[in-house]
Design a protein around this motif. Structure first.
Motif, short mmCIF file in Angstrom:
data_model
loop_
_atom_site.label_atom_id
_atom_site.label_comp_id
_atom_site.label_asym_id
_atom_site.label_seq_id
_atom_site.Cartn_x
_atom_site.Cartn_y
_atom_site.Cartn_z
N ASP A 52 0.84 -1.19 0.00
CA ASP A 52 0.00 0.00 0.00
C ASP A 52 0.88 1.25 0.00
O ASP A 52 2.03 1.22 0.43
N ASP A 53 0.31 2.32 -0.50
CA ASP A 53 0.98 3.64 -0.52
C ASP A 53 2.38 3.56 -1.12
O ASP A 53 2.58 2.99 -2.19
N SER A 99 4.04 0.02 -2.22
CA SER A 99 3.34 -0.87 -3.14
C SER A 99 4.27 -1.41 -4.22
O SER A 99 4.29 -2.61 -4.50
N SER A 120 -2.29 -6.04 1.70
CA SER A 120 -2.32 -4.88 2.57
C SER A 120 -3.31 -5.14 3.70
O SER A 120 -4.49 -5.42 3.44
N SER A 166 -5.93 -1.92 3.63
CA SER A 166 -7.01 -1.88 2.64
C SER A 166 -7.68 -3.24 2.46
O SER A 166 -8.78 -3.32 1.90
N ARG A 196 -6.37 -5.60 0.63
CA ARG A 196 -6.04 -6.06 -0.72
C ARG A 196 -5.49 -7.48 -0.71
O ARG A 196 -4.59 -7.81 0.05
#
Length: 243
Positions: free
Chosen positions: A126-127, A130, A162, A165, A167
């Motif tokens: 994430d962010d 990633s 993640s 999130s 994911r």
């Protein structure tokens, strides 16, 4: 397995201090949602400086959890790295959690824990991390192609995910369920557990020998002056064979 009505046991292992011999055992503070769930049992244990990443009585705790109806048991090791291999004799499925940018391609094929995984999970996808997570995933997938298949014959899988999130969490869950279904239907799970029990019996016997040996008042002089047929260690070995 992993149904909403089923119970879950989480057994984290905390490293023990070399100085104080104590452990923080604060894993529950990071699992606030699970702690409040009546279907979840969480029991941190100290490693007691045992090499291999698990606690001395991890196997017994797992058996107790199974006896009390736990359908899914997560055993989290201390994270000692390449030598953290004792866990393979305690679990059906080995998940290896990897941080992004944790090493080059050679890191993925080192002997040790990296060659024992069934599913490799690269977290923090994430962010800003990633791209690094996806790059690490490709490295692991490349390394997997060089690994020898284990008894179950299933090729290891790699996922990036993640926890923020969510994911790819569903993909990881489905992979775990498919893995368990495959080794259960093929009879491999039964073979794995049978081999684990044999390894535990050998370990149990040698622990008896060590306790017998350490309980005797044996000086360096008496040890060096005795023959192998007469020393206490040999006598303890004979006792184990008789048992």
């Amino acid at each position: 397995m992993l149904k909403s009505k089923n119970s879950l046991a989480v057994l984290p292992i905390d490293p023990s201090s070399q100085n104080s011999k104590g452990s923080i055992l604060g894993d529950k503070t990071r699992m606030l949602r699970l702690v409040s769930n009546d279907s979840v049992f969480i029991r941190p244990s100290p490693s007691s400086n045992l090499l291999g990443g698990v606690a001395p009585n991890s196997r017994e705790v797992i058996h107790l959890c199974e006896s009390f109806g736990a359908d899914v048991i997560f055993l989290e090791t201390v994270g000692v790295g390449q030598s953290e291999t004792s866990v393979k004799d305690l679990v059906d499925l080995m998940l290896v959690l990897i941080q992004p940018a944790s090493g080059d391609d050679i890191q993925g094929i080192k002997r040790g824990i990296m060659e024992m995984g069934d599913i490799y999970i690269i977290n923090k996808d994430d962010d800003q991390l990633s791209n690094a997570a996806l790059h690490t995933k490709k490295q692991i997938q490349s390394s997997i192609s060089l690994m020898q298949l284990k008894e179950h014959g299933l090729k290891p899988q790699a996922f990036s995910c993640s926890s923020i999130s969510g994911r790819n969490m569903d993909s990881i869950l489905n992979s775990i369920l498919d893995f368990d279904k495959e080794i259960s239907s093929s009879g491999v799970k039964e073979n794995i557990r049978s081999e684990q029990n044999e390894n535990w019996l050998q370990e149990f016997k040698w622990n008896l020998i060590k306790r017998k040996f350490m309980s005797e008042n044996i000086t360096d002089k008496s040890w060096t002056n005795s023959t192998i047929e007469n020393n206490h260690f040999y006598q303890a070995s004979i006792l184990i064979k008789e048992v």
